[in-house]
Design an enzyme around this catalytic site. Sequence first.
Site, short mmCIF file in Angstrom:
data_model
loop_
_atom_site.label_atom_id
_atom_site.label_comp_id
_atom_site.label_asym_id
_atom_site.label_seq_id
_atom_site.Cartn_x
_atom_site.Cartn_y
_atom_site.Cartn_z
CD GLN A 78 -2.81 -1.34 0.28
OE1 GLN A 78 -3.44 -0.37 -0.14
NE2 GLN A 78 -2.97 -2.56 -0.23
CE1 TYR A 146 -0.63 8.01 -6.86
CE2 TYR A 146 -2.60 8.28 -8.19
CZ TYR A 146 -1.93 7.67 -7.15
OH TYR A 146 -2.57 6.72 -6.39
CG ASN A 207 -10.44 21.65 -7.36
OD1 ASN A 207 -9.93 22.72 -7.03
ND2 ASN A 207 -10.09 20.49 -6.82
NE ARG A 214 -12.22 11.94 -9.69
CZ ARG A 214 -12.28 12.67 -10.81
NH1 ARG A 214 -13.31 12.55 -11.62
NH2 ARG A 214 -11.32 13.53 -11.11
#
Length: 322
Positions: A78, A146, A207, A214
């Site tokens: 993780q 990322y 934002n 999501r």
Amino acid sequence: MHILVTGGAGFIGSNLVEELLRDPRVTGVRVLDNLATGFAHNLKDFEADPRFEFLQGDIRDYETCLAACKGIDRISHQAALGSVPRSINDPLTTNAVNITGTLHIFTAARECGVQRVVYAASSSTYGDHPGLPKVEDAIGRPLSPYAVTKYVNELYARVYADVYGISFVGLRYFNVFGPRQDPNGAYAAVIPLFMKAVLDNVPPHVNGDGETSRDFTYVSNAVHANICALFTENTDALNQVYNIACGERTTLNELFETIKGIAGSDLAAIHGPERAGDVRHSLADISRARTLLGYDPKVTVREGLKEAFTWYRQHHNYSYSI
């Protein structure tokens, strides 16, 4: 089995450690964490358990990874530096932790004879692919450093499985939230930020127009996916990547309204510019995980938000990271 959890002092990792220590199949849990984004407080409840061991160290150091992997049967990896904005601001450190660090863990696992590695992948891998819902085999171009690092992890897992015969399972998390997720700092995720905002009665910043969506996923579902991946006896489930989500889409505006309803708040959000590197919409197809892993997310977004808000309210007046 003796399990290593890298990043076990972090948000998802510590919740996983808690569940592993309840599992009768587990004879020991070793945590490797450098406490850069995790917290020793998150491990406090486990210290008295004789099956628990904490090793403070950095996955960027290969000798540390070797020491952590000795005597281990399976790994849940993780440890990572999360956050798209962090990776845009500091791609070198993100690369060093997420790619070099992960390669260290994979290589140490091979050298120490570890049977299986489950690793945290990311929905950011889908990049600019427009399709919804997201299906594991259809990805686009990464939109952030990322995302690049998380895709490279998948590539290394595939190659290490082919070349060295280690079994891997990649879990593409979709916006996991819940207890122990830190709301402080420049790179805090949206749900803990919204929770903190309503508890502090300070309007949060959103934002863009708030219609970004999501597939928010409560942490117990992500923990369940790790348990399934660590212990599955279905050989067809190995050397695969899986979407780990709930299969439902929530906009930021809907999210904030739900949290306000749970909290009894009438705050209004402040809208700002879109954030660089963000995907506009995200929704997971979780059929592969259901079929091969036996993944079955039990906690809905709304139920998870209620659980999370209860936790944040209890921890509001002192450290969120207990």
